[in-house]
Scaffold this motif. Structure first.
Motif, PDB file in Angstrom:
ATOM      1  N   THR A 138     -23.985 -40.611  57.224  1.00 20.53           N
ATOM      2  CA  THR A 138     -24.759 -41.038  56.024  1.00 20.53           C
ATOM      3  C   THR A 138     -23.780 -41.124  54.677  1.00 20.53           C
ATOM      4  O   THR A 138     -23.902 -42.423  53.993  1.00 20.53           O
ATOM      5  CB  THR A 138     -25.955 -40.472  55.812  1.00 20.53           C
ATOM      6  N   ARG A 139     -23.134 -40.119  54.419  1.00 23.16           N
ATOM      7  CA  ARG A 139     -22.408 -39.946  53.154  1.00 23.16           C
ATOM      8  C   ARG A 139     -21.057 -40.897  53.204  1.00 23.16           C
ATOM      9  O   ARG A 139     -20.768 -41.519  52.263  1.00 23.16           O
ATOM     10  CB  ARG A 139     -22.083 -38.600  53.198  1.00 23.16           C
ATOM     11  N   GLN A 140     -20.474 -40.925  54.533  1.00 23.97           N
ATOM     12  CA  GLN A 140     -19.249 -41.829  54.593  1.00 23.97           C
ATOM     13  C   GLN A 140     -19.711 -43.198  54.559  1.00 23.97           C
ATOM     14  O   GLN A 140     -18.661 -43.976  53.752  1.00 23.97           O
ATOM     15  CB  GLN A 140     -18.296 -41.480  55.719  1.00 23.97           C
ATOM     16  N   TYR A 141     -20.484 -43.856  55.291  1.00 25.97           N
ATOM     17  CA  TYR A 141     -20.600 -45.070  55.423  1.00 25.97           C
ATOM     18  C   TYR A 141     -21.771 -45.916  54.436  1.00 25.97           C
ATOM     19  O   TYR A 141     -21.775 -47.201  54.392  1.00 25.97           O
ATOM     20  CB  TYR A 141     -21.073 -45.487  56.866  1.00 25.97           C
ATOM     21  N   GLY A 142     -22.476 -45.027  53.780  1.00 22.22           N
ATOM     22  CA  GLY A 142     -23.612 -45.663  52.896  1.00 22.22           C
ATOM     23  C   GLY A 142     -22.879 -46.078  51.752  1.00 22.22           C
ATOM     24  O   GLY A 142     -22.532 -45.079  50.879  1.00 22.22           O
ATOM     25  N   GLN A 143     -22.567 -47.045  51.473  1.00 20.61           N
ATOM     26  CA  GLN A 143     -22.061 -47.854  50.256  1.00 20.61           C
ATOM     27  C   GLN A 143     -22.809 -48.990  49.575  1.00 20.61           C
ATOM     28  O   GLN A 143     -22.386 -50.244  49.919  1.00 20.61           O
ATOM     29  CB  GLN A 143     -20.654 -48.306  50.575  1.00 20.61           C
ATOM     30  N   PRO A 144     -23.937 -48.426  49.120  1.00 21.63           N
ATOM     31  CA  PRO A 144     -24.936 -49.466  48.648  1.00 21.63           C
ATOM     32  C   PRO A 144     -24.284 -50.522  47.641  1.00 21.63           C
ATOM     33  O   PRO A 144     -24.693 -51.860  47.684  1.00 21.63           O
ATOM     34  CB  PRO A 144     -26.147 -48.870  47.670  1.00 21.63           C
ATOM     35  N   ALA A 145     -23.425 -50.394  47.054  1.00 18.25           N
ATOM     36  CA  ALA A 145     -22.748 -51.363  46.043  1.00 18.25           C
ATOM     37  C   ALA A 145     -21.858 -52.415  46.679  1.00 18.25           C
ATOM     38  O   ALA A 145     -21.754 -53.552  46.187  1.00 18.25           O
ATOM     39  CB  ALA A 145     -21.452 -50.525  44.912  1.00 18.25           C
ATOM     40  N   GLN A 146     -21.542 -52.109  48.027  1.00 17.30           N
ATOM     41  CA  GLN A 146     -20.994 -52.874  48.770  1.00 17.30           C
ATOM     42  C   GLN A 146     -21.820 -53.639  49.748  1.00 17.30           C
ATOM     43  O   GLN A 146     -21.332 -54.193  50.736  1.00 17.30           O
ATOM     44  CB  GLN A 146     -19.829 -52.385  49.591  1.00 17.30           C
ATOM     45  N   ASN A 171     -21.128 -36.144  63.662  1.00 17.74           N
ATOM     46  CA  ASN A 171     -21.570 -36.383  62.305  1.00 17.74           C
ATOM     47  C   ASN A 171     -21.050 -35.350  61.544  1.00 17.74           C
ATOM     48  O   ASN A 171     -21.532 -34.937  60.524  1.00 17.74           O
ATOM     49  CB  ASN A 171     -23.291 -36.128  62.355  1.00 17.74           C
ATOM     50  N   ARG A 172     -19.775 -34.839  61.630  1.00 16.84           N
ATOM     51  CA  ARG A 172     -19.089 -34.039  60.884  1.00 16.84           C
ATOM     52  C   ARG A 172     -17.821 -34.417  60.598  1.00 16.84           C
ATOM     53  O   ARG A 172     -17.189 -35.376  61.364  1.00 16.84           O
ATOM     54  CB  ARG A 172     -18.712 -32.723  61.657  1.00 16.84           C
ATOM     55  N   PRO A 173     -17.141 -34.424  59.241  1.00 19.28           N
ATOM     56  CA  PRO A 173     -15.837 -35.057  58.770  1.00 19.28           C
ATOM     57  C   PRO A 173     -14.763 -34.661  60.046  1.00 19.28           C
ATOM     58  O   PRO A 173     -14.890 -33.702  60.496  1.00 19.28           O
ATOM     59  CB  PRO A 173     -15.735 -34.115  57.540  1.00 19.28           C
ATOM     60  N   PRO A 174     -13.853 -35.420  59.693  1.00 18.19           N
ATOM     61  CA  PRO A 174     -12.715 -35.187  61.108  1.00 18.19           C
ATOM     62  C   PRO A 174     -11.869 -33.883  60.627  1.00 18.19           C
ATOM     63  O   PRO A 174     -11.402 -33.225  61.496  1.00 18.19           O
ATOM     64  CB  PRO A 174     -11.933 -36.522  60.957  1.00 18.19           C
ATOM     65  N   ASP A 175     -11.913 -33.661  59.425  1.00 22.84           N
ATOM     66  CA  ASP A 175     -11.381 -32.354  59.063  1.00 22.84           C
ATOM     67  C   ASP A 175     -12.171 -31.088  59.116  1.00 22.84           C
ATOM     68  O   ASP A 175     -11.642 -29.769  58.894  1.00 22.84           O
ATOM     69  CB  ASP A 175     -10.582 -32.460  57.471  1.00 22.84           C
ATOM     70  N   GLY A 176     -13.384 -31.226  59.544  1.00 23.46           N
ATOM     71  CA  GLY A 176     -14.144 -30.016  59.837  1.00 23.46           C
ATOM     72  C   GLY A 176     -14.846 -29.502  58.557  1.00 23.46           C
ATOM     73  O   GLY A 176     -15.240 -28.336  58.472  1.00 23.46           O
ATOM     74  N   ALA A 177     -14.677 -29.964  57.462  1.00 28.18           N
ATOM     75  CA  ALA A 177     -15.193 -29.316  56.164  1.00 28.18           C
ATOM     76  C   ALA A 177     -16.741 -29.297  56.282  1.00 28.18           C
ATOM     77  O   ALA A 177     -17.319 -29.978  56.881  1.00 28.18           O
ATOM     78  CB  ALA A 177     -15.126 -30.388  54.872  1.00 28.18           C
ATOM     79  N   ASN A 178     -17.122 -28.443  55.636  1.00 31.09           N
ATOM     80  CA  ASN A 178     -18.642 -28.062  55.445  1.00 31.09           C
ATOM     81  C   ASN A 178     -19.191 -28.931  54.603  1.00 31.09           C
ATOM     82  O   ASN A 178     -19.070 -29.123  53.473  1.00 31.09           O
ATOM     83  CB  ASN A 178     -18.845 -26.483  55.249  1.00 31.09           C
ATOM     84  N   LEU A 179     -20.345 -29.595  55.165  1.00 29.17           N
ATOM     85  CA  LEU A 179     -21.013 -30.613  54.425  1.00 29.17           C
ATOM     86  C   LEU A 179     -22.055 -29.888  53.281  1.00 29.17           C
ATOM     87  O   LEU A 179     -22.618 -30.409  52.573  1.00 29.17           O
ATOM     88  CB  LEU A 179     -21.867 -31.667  55.272  1.00 29.17           C
TER      89      LEU A 179
END
Length: 271
Positions: free
Chosen positions: A214-222, A79-87
């Motif tokens: 949640t942030r990456q896959y949640g695309q309500p417009a799609q 549940n972390r970005p692949p680049d390790g960025a702080n959410l």
């Protein structure tokens, strides 16, 4: 897909509903080659989201698809970005490859911290297969149903001073401040908890607003709506070793969880 010790990286139970429940911190296994570099505390996998597959047992009966990993978040955090960025910029968090526990106990022996090559290896072996399965199944559900709900199931100790002061609310709903799902979903779910009449507390987009998934896959417009629930473990289990499941407490929480999931599905369907 399997990893170095030939166990499946993830398990996917396919259901009939436009609902995918992801439990990315359920895994407890640590491969032998990685465990050999770690401290004894790592073997306890203290920061696992214990027993959530059992607590969400109703979801399979409903017809949800359920995606779970085999390996612990200490191997790599799905549940972390692949680049390790702080959410949560400016706040203390654990990373893509955690180096310490929530209580800041070291996970690795001196001189054995993973380097860039090891990070890349684990990302390829463990992180990518889970996210490929997530991507592909969401696409399949959307193609079949037109809309889909991604429910990110998490749990955490009610007191973790490293991340928040005092006691955490019991039900922490996150939709990335409304960006990952139909408008008002997190607030509506918090309202369901408040109206339930039990001892539980709830908050929408508070300390936990939703992680990478949640942030990456949640695309309500799609047509893909994602919500994360961070549930305090004290509501259904013992928060200290041996992390026992509390049948009586869980029996009170499970019907409320089922109502919450159904409410979220109704909101998505009406969007």
């Amino acid at each position: 897909m399997t990893a170095s010790n030939h166990l499946p990286v993830f398990s996917l139970r396919e259901g009939s509903l436009p609902l995918l429940i992801s439990i990315p911190h359920l895994g407890t296994r640590i491969p032998d080659d990685i465990a050999a570099t770690m401290t004894p505390v790592a073997q306890r996998t203290d920061d696992c989201d214990w027993h959530l597959d059992r607590l969400y047992g109703f979801a399979q009966r409903l017809g949800a698809s359920i995606l779970t990993p085999t390996y612990a978040r200490y191997v790599i955090d799905l549940n972390r970005p692949p680049d390790g960025a702080n959410l949560y910029p400016g706040q203390d968090t654990t990373g893509l490859l955690p180096v310490d526990t929530f209580d800041k106990e070291p996970l690795y022996q001196d001189g054995h911290l993973p380097g860039e090559a090891e990070v890349a290896r684990r990302r390829d072996a463990y992180w990518k297969p889970y996210h490929q399965a997530l991507t592909e199944h969401l696409a399949a559900l959307k193609a079949k149903h037109g809309k889909v709900l991604l429910w990110e199931a998490h749990s955490i100790r009610s007191h973790v001073p490293r991340f928040f002061e005092g006691r955490l609310p019991d039900f922490n709903f996150g939709t990335s401040n409304g960006a990952s799902a139909v408008a008002g979903l997190a607030e509506a779910l918090a309202g369901v908890v408040e109206q339930h009449g039990g001892p539980y507390t709830a908050i929408a987009n508070g300390r936990f607003k939703g992680g990478y998934i949640t942030r990456q896959y949640g695309q309500p417009a799609q047509g893909i709506h994602a919500v994360q629930l961070e549930l305090t473990q004290i509501t259904y289990m013992e928060e200290q070793m041996p992390y026992a499941y509390h049948e009586a407490a869980a029996a009170k929480v499970e019907p409320l969880l089922e109502k919450l999931v159904k409410t979220a599905m109704e909101r998505v369907a009406a969007a």
